[in-house]
Scaffold this active site. Structure first.
Site, PDB file in Angstrom:
ATOM      1  N   ASP A   1      63.626   4.583  -0.886  1.00  9.95           N
ATOM      2  CA  ASP A   1      63.624   6.008  -0.551  1.00  9.95           C
ATOM      3  C   ASP A   1      64.946   6.651  -0.945  1.00  9.95           C
ATOM      4  O   ASP A   1      65.982   6.384  -0.336  1.00  9.95           O
ATOM      5  CB  ASP A   1      63.406   6.174   0.952  1.00  9.95           C
ATOM      6  CG  ASP A   1      61.972   5.882   1.350  1.00  9.95           C
ATOM      7  OD1 ASP A   1      61.069   6.506   0.764  1.00  9.95           O
ATOM      8  OD2 ASP A   1      61.759   5.027   2.229  1.00  9.95           O
TER       9      ASP A   1
ATOM     10  N   ASP B   1      52.539   6.986   3.109  1.00  8.88           N
ATOM     11  CA  ASP B   1      53.923   6.696   3.500  1.00  8.88           C
ATOM     12  C   ASP B   1      54.261   7.471   4.768  1.00  8.88           C
ATOM     13  O   ASP B   1      54.207   8.703   4.774  1.00  8.88           O
ATOM     14  CB  ASP B   1      54.837   7.118   2.332  1.00  8.88           C
ATOM     15  CG  ASP B   1      56.303   6.801   2.562  1.00  8.88           C
ATOM     16  OD1 ASP B   1      56.650   6.218   3.603  1.00  8.88           O
ATOM     17  OD2 ASP B   1      57.107   7.155   1.665  1.00  8.88           O
ATOM     18  N   GLY B   2      54.592   6.730   5.817  1.00 10.37           N
ATOM     19  CA  GLY B   2      55.034   7.351   7.068  1.00 10.37           C
ATOM     20  C   GLY B   2      54.182   6.929   8.245  1.00 10.37           C
ATOM     21  O   GLY B   2      52.986   7.232   8.290  1.00 10.37           O
ATOM     22  N   GLY B   3      54.774   6.186   9.162  1.00 12.70           N
ATOM     23  CA  GLY B   3      54.058   5.781  10.374  1.00 12.70           C
ATOM     24  C   GLY B   3      52.937   4.791  10.131  1.00 12.70           C
ATOM     25  O   GLY B   3      52.014   4.701  10.933  1.00 12.70           O
TER      26      GLY B   3
ATOM     27  N   GLY C   1      62.022  12.188   5.325  1.00  8.67           N
ATOM     28  CA  GLY C   1      63.424  12.324   5.714  1.00  8.67           C
ATOM     29  C   GLY C   1      63.940  11.157   6.542  1.00  8.67           C
ATOM     30  O   GLY C   1      65.092  10.775   6.416  1.00  8.67           O
ATOM     31  N   PHE C   2      63.062  10.588   7.346  1.00  8.46           N
ATOM     32  CA  PHE C   2      63.512   9.531   8.248  1.00  8.46           C
ATOM     33  C   PHE C   2      62.423   8.477   8.420  1.00  8.46           C
ATOM     34  O   PHE C   2      61.235   8.805   8.373  1.00  8.46           O
ATOM     35  CB  PHE C   2      63.858  10.121   9.621  1.00  8.46           C
ATOM     36  CG  PHE C   2      64.950  11.152   9.545  1.00  8.46           C
ATOM     37  CD1 PHE C   2      66.291  10.775   9.575  1.00  8.46           C
ATOM     38  CD2 PHE C   2      64.636  12.503   9.384  1.00  8.46           C
ATOM     39  CE1 PHE C   2      67.300  11.723   9.462  1.00  8.46           C
ATOM     40  CE2 PHE C   2      65.637  13.458   9.263  1.00  8.46           C
ATOM     41  CZ  PHE C   2      66.968  13.066   9.306  1.00  8.46           C
TER      42      PHE C   2
ATOM     43  N   SER D   1      59.492  -0.538   3.019  1.00 10.87           N
ATOM     44  CA  SER D   1      60.535   0.451   2.702  1.00 10.87           C
ATOM     45  C   SER D   1      61.867  -0.052   3.218  1.00 10.87           C
ATOM     46  O   SER D   1      62.036  -0.240   4.431  1.00 10.87           O
ATOM     47  CB  SER D   1      60.204   1.788   3.366  1.00 10.87           C
ATOM     48  OG  SER D   1      61.389   2.572   3.418  1.00 10.87           O
TER      49      SER D   1
ATOM     50  N   MET E   1      63.063  11.856  -2.921  1.00 14.98           N
ATOM     51  CA  MET E   1      63.014  13.030  -2.041  1.00 14.98           C
ATOM     52  C   MET E   1      64.260  13.849  -2.320  1.00 14.98           C
ATOM     53  O   MET E   1      65.207  13.889  -1.530  1.00 14.98           O
ATOM     54  CB  MET E   1      62.938  12.567  -0.577  1.00 14.98           C
ATOM     55  CG  MET E   1      61.569  11.987  -0.223  1.00 14.98           C
ATOM     56  SD  MET E   1      61.626  10.935   1.229  1.00 14.98           S
ATOM     57  CE  MET E   1      62.142   9.414   0.449  1.00 14.98           C
TER      58      MET E   1
ATOM     59  N   HIS F   1      60.928   6.377  -4.547  1.00 14.27           N
ATOM     60  CA  HIS F   1      60.405   7.633  -3.988  1.00 14.27           C
ATOM     61  C   HIS F   1      61.563   8.636  -3.944  1.00 14.27           C
ATOM     62  O   HIS F   1      62.492   8.483  -3.156  1.00 14.27           O
ATOM     63  CB  HIS F   1      59.858   7.327  -2.583  1.00 14.27           C
ATOM     64  CG  HIS F   1      59.324   8.502  -1.851  1.00 14.27           C
ATOM     65  ND1 HIS F   1      59.002   8.440  -0.500  1.00 14.27           N
ATOM     66  CD2 HIS F   1      59.031   9.768  -2.242  1.00 14.27           C
ATOM     67  CE1 HIS F   1      58.539   9.611  -0.102  1.00 14.27           C
ATOM     68  NE2 HIS F   1      58.558  10.443  -1.137  1.00 14.27           N
TER      69      HIS F   1
ATOM     70  N   MET G   1      51.962  11.957   1.858  1.00 12.34           N
ATOM     71  CA  MET G   1      52.897  11.706   2.968  1.00 12.34           C
ATOM     72  C   MET G   1      52.156  11.872   4.292  1.00 12.34           C
ATOM     73  O   MET G   1      51.466  12.873   4.505  1.00 12.34           O
ATOM     74  CB  MET G   1      54.069  12.691   2.917  1.00 12.34           C
ATOM     75  CG  MET G   1      55.035  12.491   1.756  1.00 12.34           C
ATOM     76  SD  MET G   1      55.779  10.845   1.649  1.00 12.34           S
ATOM     77  CE  MET G   1      56.621  10.701   3.230  1.00 12.34           C
TER      78      MET G   1
ATOM     79  N   HIS H   1      59.718  -0.550  -1.729  1.00 20.29           N
ATOM     80  CA  HIS H   1      59.781   0.910  -1.734  1.00 20.29           C
ATOM     81  C   HIS H   1      61.223   1.347  -1.448  1.00 20.29           C
ATOM     82  O   HIS H   1      61.812   0.949  -0.444  1.00 20.29           O
ATOM     83  CB  HIS H   1      58.829   1.437  -0.655  1.00 20.29           C
ATOM     84  CG  HIS H   1      58.675   2.920  -0.610  1.00 20.29           C
ATOM     85  ND1 HIS H   1      57.829   3.620  -1.454  1.00 20.29           N
ATOM     86  CD2 HIS H   1      59.248   3.848   0.204  1.00 20.29           C
ATOM     87  CE1 HIS H   1      57.875   4.912  -1.161  1.00 20.29           C
ATOM     88  NE2 HIS H   1      58.733   5.079  -0.160  1.00 20.29           N
TER      89      HIS H   1
ATOM     90  N   GLY I   1      57.977   0.902   6.851  1.00 15.67           N
ATOM     91  CA  GLY I   1      59.379   0.586   7.108  1.00 15.67           C
ATOM     92  C   GLY I   1      59.571   0.017   8.485  1.00 15.67           C
ATOM     93  O   GLY I   1      59.708  -1.196   8.683  1.00 15.67           O
TER      94      GLY I   1
ATOM     95  N   MET J   1      67.110   9.925  -0.995  1.00 20.28           N
ATOM     96  CA  MET J   1      67.198  11.226  -0.314  1.00 20.28           C
ATOM     97  C   MET J   1      68.543  11.860  -0.639  1.00 20.28           C
ATOM     98  O   MET J   1      69.563  11.169  -0.666  1.00 20.28           O
ATOM     99  CB  MET J   1      67.080  11.043   1.191  1.00 20.28           C
ATOM    100  CG  MET J   1      65.817  10.321   1.637  1.00 20.28           C
ATOM    101  SD  MET J   1      65.706  10.270   3.432  1.00 20.28           S
ATOM    102  CE  MET J   1      64.278   9.193   3.638  1.00 20.28           C
TER     103      MET J   1
END
Ligand code: DX5
Ligand code: ZN
Length: 221
Positions: free
Chosen positions: A35, A175-177, A142-143, A8, A68, A66, A137, A33, A197, A37
């Protein structure tokens, strides 16, 4: 199943974006990827069509966009023109999900639906046949750099069962962590595409990190 790694660029050094993307390619990334937003669906602002077009200029890799954003359909045409390969929209912002997915495909892109941690899988059961990709997710969007929500592992297993029980060949993305520690259980739970990311771009050797992530996705013996 083959694992696909999707760095990402949210966590990339944007002043050196071309180099960062070249590094991802050299590391064997499968997708880039992006993002998007809008400061409304999520409390952060990032990229639009111009950045997608700029990334399209500098890589041959598929662009996994993606969205958002609220009213994602307002961006479909511009993002397709800019060179998006696939677009993923959030069920929470898509009251006409089936129609919106169909429109993404009409524009020649693969169509994905994303669900936030609090959104049940039932949000997509009626449109499984329309999905090229399901994004579960594993943080609240958001971050970058947030902690993986452990409860999402079970959700990923249930998502895998749901897709399989419908005979769906859709990609199951998380996606995330996603990092060295979380990728293996996610792979075992049935995810096949891994957005990452912070773990990649904050690594001392990002290229090697992509390889490390991939190494953890092997068939269990
Ligand atoms: C979060 C974004 C992610 C983010 C992931 O809202 O959708 O794609 O960049 O970043 P990490 O891997 O740092 O959690
Ligand atoms: Zn994302």
């Amino acid at each position: 199943m083959i694992a696909r790694i999707a760095p990402s660029i949210l966590s990339a050094d944007l002043s050196r974006l071309a180099e960062e993307i070249a590094m991802c390619e050299a590391g064997g990334a499968d997708l880039i990827h992006i993002d998007v937003m809008d400061g409304r669906f999520v409390p952060n602002l990032t990229f639009g069509a111009k950045v997608i077009a700029a990334v399209r200029e500098i890589t041959e890799l598929p662009l996994d966009v993606h969205l958002m954003v609220v009213e994602p359909e307002n961006y479909f045409d511009d993002f397709a023109k800019a060179g998006a390969t696939g677009m993923t929209i959030h069920t929470e912002a898509a009251p006409h999900l089936q129609h919106q997915l169909a429109r993404i495909k009409e524009l020649g892109c693969t169509a994905g639906a994303a669900i936030n941690p609090a959104t049940p899988l039932s949000a997509v059961t009626e449109v499984i046949g329309d999905l090229d990709l399901l994004l579960v997710m594993t943080v609240n969007p958001g971050f970058g750099g947030q902690r993986f929500i452990p409860g999402s592992l079970d959700k990923v297993s249930r998502a895998r069962k749901l897709l399989d029980s419908h005979g769906s060949g859709a990609t199951l993305e998380v996606d995330g962590g996603v990092d060295r520690n979380t990728i293996r259980p996610l792979w075992e739970a049935g995810a096949d595409t891994f957005v990452s990311g912070n773990a990649i771009f904050s690594a001392a050797d990002p290229q090697a990190e992509i390889e490390e992530l991939r190494k953890r996705c092997v068939i269990a013996v």
